[in-house]
Every structure is written in C-alpha cells, then in structure tokens.
Design a protein around this motif. Structure first.
Motif, PDB file in Angstrom:
ATOM      1  N   GLN A   1       0.825  -1.204   0.000  1.00 20.81           N
ATOM      2  CA  GLN A   1       0.000   0.000   0.000  1.00 20.81           C
ATOM      3  C   GLN A   1       0.858   1.253   0.000  1.00 20.81           C
ATOM      4  OE1 GLN A   1      -3.256  -0.102  -0.332  1.00 20.81           O
ATOM      5  NE2 GLN A   1      -3.420   2.136  -0.367  1.00 20.81           N
ATOM      6  N   LYS A   2       1.999   1.225   0.673  1.00 21.65           N
ATOM      7  CA  LYS A   2       2.870   2.396   0.713  1.00 21.65           C
ATOM      8  C   LYS A   2       3.457   2.681  -0.666  1.00 21.65           C
ATOM      9  CE  LYS A   2       6.868   4.298   3.157  1.00 21.65           C
ATOM     10  NZ  LYS A   2       7.908   4.054   4.189  1.00 21.65           N
TER      11      LYS A   2
ATOM     12  N   ASP B   1      -9.517   5.947  -8.308  1.00 25.04           N
ATOM     13  CA  ASP B   1     -10.628   5.549  -7.448  1.00 25.04           C
ATOM     14  C   ASP B   1     -11.922   6.030  -8.083  1.00 25.04           C
ATOM     15  OD1 ASP B   1      -8.877   4.479  -5.641  1.00 25.04           O
ATOM     16  OD2 ASP B   1      -8.681   6.346  -4.502  1.00 25.04           O
TER      17      ASP B   1
ATOM     18  N   LEU C   1       2.144   1.780  -3.478  1.00 28.46           N
ATOM     19  CA  LEU C   1       1.048   2.187  -4.350  1.00 28.46           C
ATOM     20  C   LEU C   1       0.699   3.652  -4.140  1.00 28.46           C
ATOM     21  CD1 LEU C   1      -1.038   1.297  -6.439  1.00 28.46           C
ATOM     22  CD2 LEU C   1      -2.539   0.646  -4.566  1.00 28.46           C
ATOM     23  N   ASP C   2       0.738   4.134  -2.888  1.00 24.49           N
ATOM     24  CA  ASP C   2       0.453   5.549  -2.623  1.00 24.49           C
ATOM     25  C   ASP C   2       1.530   6.450  -3.223  1.00 24.49           C
ATOM     26  OD1 ASP C   2      -1.786   4.786  -1.295  1.00 24.49           O
ATOM     27  OD2 ASP C   2      -0.859   4.845   0.696  1.00 24.49           O
ATOM     28  N   GLU C   3       2.784   6.036  -3.130  1.00 24.41           N
ATOM     29  CA  GLU C   3       3.861   6.825  -3.735  1.00 24.41           C
ATOM     30  C   GLU C   3       3.729   6.880  -5.254  1.00 24.41           C
ATOM     31  OE1 GLU C   3       7.503   5.146  -2.460  1.00 24.41           O
ATOM     32  OE2 GLU C   3       7.313   5.824  -0.355  1.00 24.41           O
TER      33      GLU C   3
ATOM     34  N   ARG D   1       0.937   6.638  -6.908  1.00 24.71           N
ATOM     35  CA  ARG D   1      -0.212   7.495  -7.209  1.00 24.71           C
ATOM     36  C   ARG D   1       0.181   8.966  -7.170  1.00 24.71           C
ATOM     37  NH1 ARG D   1      -5.375   5.021  -3.855  1.00 24.71           N
ATOM     38  NH2 ARG D   1      -5.905   3.325  -5.304  1.00 24.71           N
ATOM     39  N   GLU D   2       0.981   9.356  -6.176  1.00 32.41           N
ATOM     40  CA  GLU D   2       1.408  10.757  -6.080  1.00 32.41           C
ATOM     41  C   GLU D   2       2.273  11.153  -7.256  1.00 32.41           C
ATOM     42  OE1 GLU D   2       3.323  11.162  -2.366  1.00 32.41           O
ATOM     43  OE2 GLU D   2       1.504  10.862  -1.150  1.00 32.41           O
TER      44      GLU D   2
ATOM     45  N   SER E   1       0.006  11.419 -10.353  1.00 32.81           N
ATOM     46  CA  SER E   1      -0.867  12.597 -10.397  1.00 32.81           C
ATOM     47  C   SER E   1      -0.117  13.848 -10.827  1.00 32.81           C
ATOM     48  CB  SER E   1      -1.502  12.813  -9.027  1.00 32.81           C
ATOM     49  OG  SER E   1      -0.498  13.026  -8.054  1.00 32.81           O
TER      50      SER E   1
END
Length: 332
Positions: A82-83, A116, A85-87, A89-90, A93
């Motif tokens: 998850q970590k 999402d 994946l969040d990086e 995503r940032e 974006s």
C-alpha cells in the motif's frame, strides 16, 4: 519389403480381405467412411431404448483428468504494498496533467488501482428520514433558519423595508422591463450542424483516430473550442492524443499568436499553423510531431489522424496543405 527409412515412411496398405462394416458392391471403403462420419455424434440405444453408448462430449461419467504443471506456480507473484502504491499514485498525479508527458504501455498498468472510481448511487431518502417523521401527526420537521428571533421582530423588519423601497428600481416589475426591442427571426443556418447524424459522424472520427487534431481559429480560439468533445476524450478515451492547431495565424498579430500558444499549451500540445499549398507555416512542426506519436504507437504500422473543429476553421485547408494538392473541397 525393406526396413530402411524410406521403406518405413511408405504408407502401409490395408490387406484386401479386410473390409469395413457396410462395404459391399455398391459402396466402396471411402463412401462407407463418409457415411459413418455423417452418422457420428449420436447416442446408441438398444431395442428397449436404453442408452448403450453416450454421444461424444455428452457422457456423465467423470474420467480422471490431469492438469498440466506450470513453473509460474512456484515463482514470485506480482504484488505491491500500500505504501508503494500511494507513492506511485502521487508521482502519477503530478505527471498525468502535463500535456507534454505521454504514458507508454498503458495497458500493462493497473489502472483500476490508480484511479478511485467513486460511484455515487441513488440516494434513498426514506432510509435517511421516514415518511412518518416528515408528514403526519408525528412529524418532526426542522424549523427554517431565519434572521429574526420572533414574529414581532419580523413585522418590524418588514415595516422598515417599506420606507426604503423604491418601485422605480425594482427590476421584477413589468413597467421597468425594457420592451423597445424584439428577438430577431432565427434563420435555418443557425440550427445547421445540430442533428444527431452530425454528432454520430463526429464520434466516428474520434473513435477511429489515434491522434486527434482540434482545429481552432486564431481570431477566437476560446470560441471555437468544443469543450464537450474535449471532456469526452478526457473521460472516455484518455489513451488518445489531442493536439490544438491554431489556424489562420496570418490574420492576427504575432504577439497574439504567441500568447495563445502559451495559454493553450498548458492543457495540450499547441501548434501555430497557416494553411496554404504554396506558402504554409507550421507544416514541418506538425509532421515532426506526428512522427513522434508514431513512435509511441510502435505496435501499429501506421496511425490514423482525425481532424475536428467548428465550420470554417480550416480543416480541409490543413489536409490540402499536408498533401500539397487539393484533395478536399474548401467552403467558400
């Protein structure tokens, strides 16, 4: 007969005394095989109607089966935390809104994890507040929020506003509305291009094109932009590349063209263009940009380019300029 390689590859003949069932004077071996092929695929029953042999692929008996092993079962699986994946995503974006950044191999990315999709369903009001709490003898309605505390204060506020009221400044009165003009008669050409057939042809061009050229008039770029089509491409077909072509730059000053190119380049790549078969401007830049997009679509032998835009923006003139001859009729 020999036993060498040449003799072993020779087709073996069936002895003449062996015959198939049904082979006789009227039907040879080939004819019997053809008839058996036509009769195949049926179940066999005895004289009492009991099933003797099931038809192919219709038997209920489960024969033992074997699954072919694969080395991928014992290898590392493709998982992501998850970590991480969040990086991702940032970082995604920050790059996705840049018109000069192109994402390669989009099909290999887990797009369902990156975006999402917040689906807003239908709101069921009866679950929030029942019918009996809103209407009926046991209604529990909320009081409206007013700027006054009571009825007396509301009456005093109305009386004070009557003294400052001026009927000459009230725009809701019919006497103050302007009636010295009438709406002009709407001609037929104002509604031209709004039929469903035109929209179907437009979406055909968008769906069948890899690169879309949005032709704009340099005299009014914002007025000749089709926001509806741009939003459709952004939401429904984000893999398609959109390019702004600022046509007719010879009709405006140079500083106006430069500023519009700077403004429009924040959203999509923008090119200044002057359509002319003999003396064109921006043709080389457009061809070079299309060649760069061809490298992005390396899985295709050639890419398809579509032109969209309002009437009289110069779509046919751009095609004639690229072909260096008149292949499309130009509007007068």
């Amino acid at each position: 007969m020999g036993v060498q390689k040449k003799e072993a590859s020779r087709p073996k003949k069936v002895p003449g005394n062996l015959k198939l069932k049904g082979e006789n004077f009227y039907r040879d071996r080939k004819k019997v095989q053809y008839i058996n092929m036509l009769k195949g695929g049926r179940a066999k029953h005895d004289s009492k109607g009991n099933l003797v042999k099931a038809a192919p692929f219709q038997s209920t008996e489960a024969t033992p089966a074997r699954i072919e092993p694969n080395r991928k079962w014992f290898g590392n699986t493709r998982v992501i935390g998850q970590k991480a994946l969040d990086e991702f995503r940032e970082q995604m974006s920050t790059k996705i809104n840049d018109p000069y950044q192109v994402l390669l191999r989009r099909s290999k990315l887990p797009t369902s994890l990156l975006h999402d999709n917040t689906h807003i369903g239908r709101v069921n009001m009866l679950q929030t507040e029942t019918f009996g709490d809103t209407f009926g003898p046991k209604a529990q309605r909320k009081r409206p929020k007013l700027n006054v505390e009571g009825y007396d204060q509301l009456v005093s506020k109305i009386t004070d506003s009557e003294g400052t009221y001026d009927h000459k400044k009230d725009a809701n009165l019919l006497a103050n509305q302007q009636s010295d003009f009438t709406d002009a008669a709407r001609d037929w050409y104002f509604s031209a291009g709004t039929s469903k057939r035109i929209w179907n042809e437009l979406y055909k061009v968008v769906d069948s094109s890899d690169v879309i050229l949005h032709v704009l008039d340099a005299r009014d770029p914002e007025g000749t932009r089709c926001r509806h089509v741009e939003n459709y491409i952004k939401t429904e077909a984000p893999h398609k590349n959109l390019i702004y072509i600022l046509n007719k730059v010879d009709l405006v000053p140079t500083w106006v063209t430069a500023r519009w190119v700077k403004v429009l380049s924040r959203e999509h790549p923008t090119l200044a263009f002057h359509a002319s078969i003999s003396r064109s401007f921006g043709k080389g830049s457009l061809i070079q940009l299309l060649r760069q997009f061809t490298r992005l679509h390396s899985d295709k032998r050639q890419i398809s380019v579509g032109l969209i835009g309002y009437p009289n923006t110069g779509k046919s003139s751009i095609i004639n300029t690229l072909r260096q001859k008149k292949v499309c009729n130009v509007a007068p």
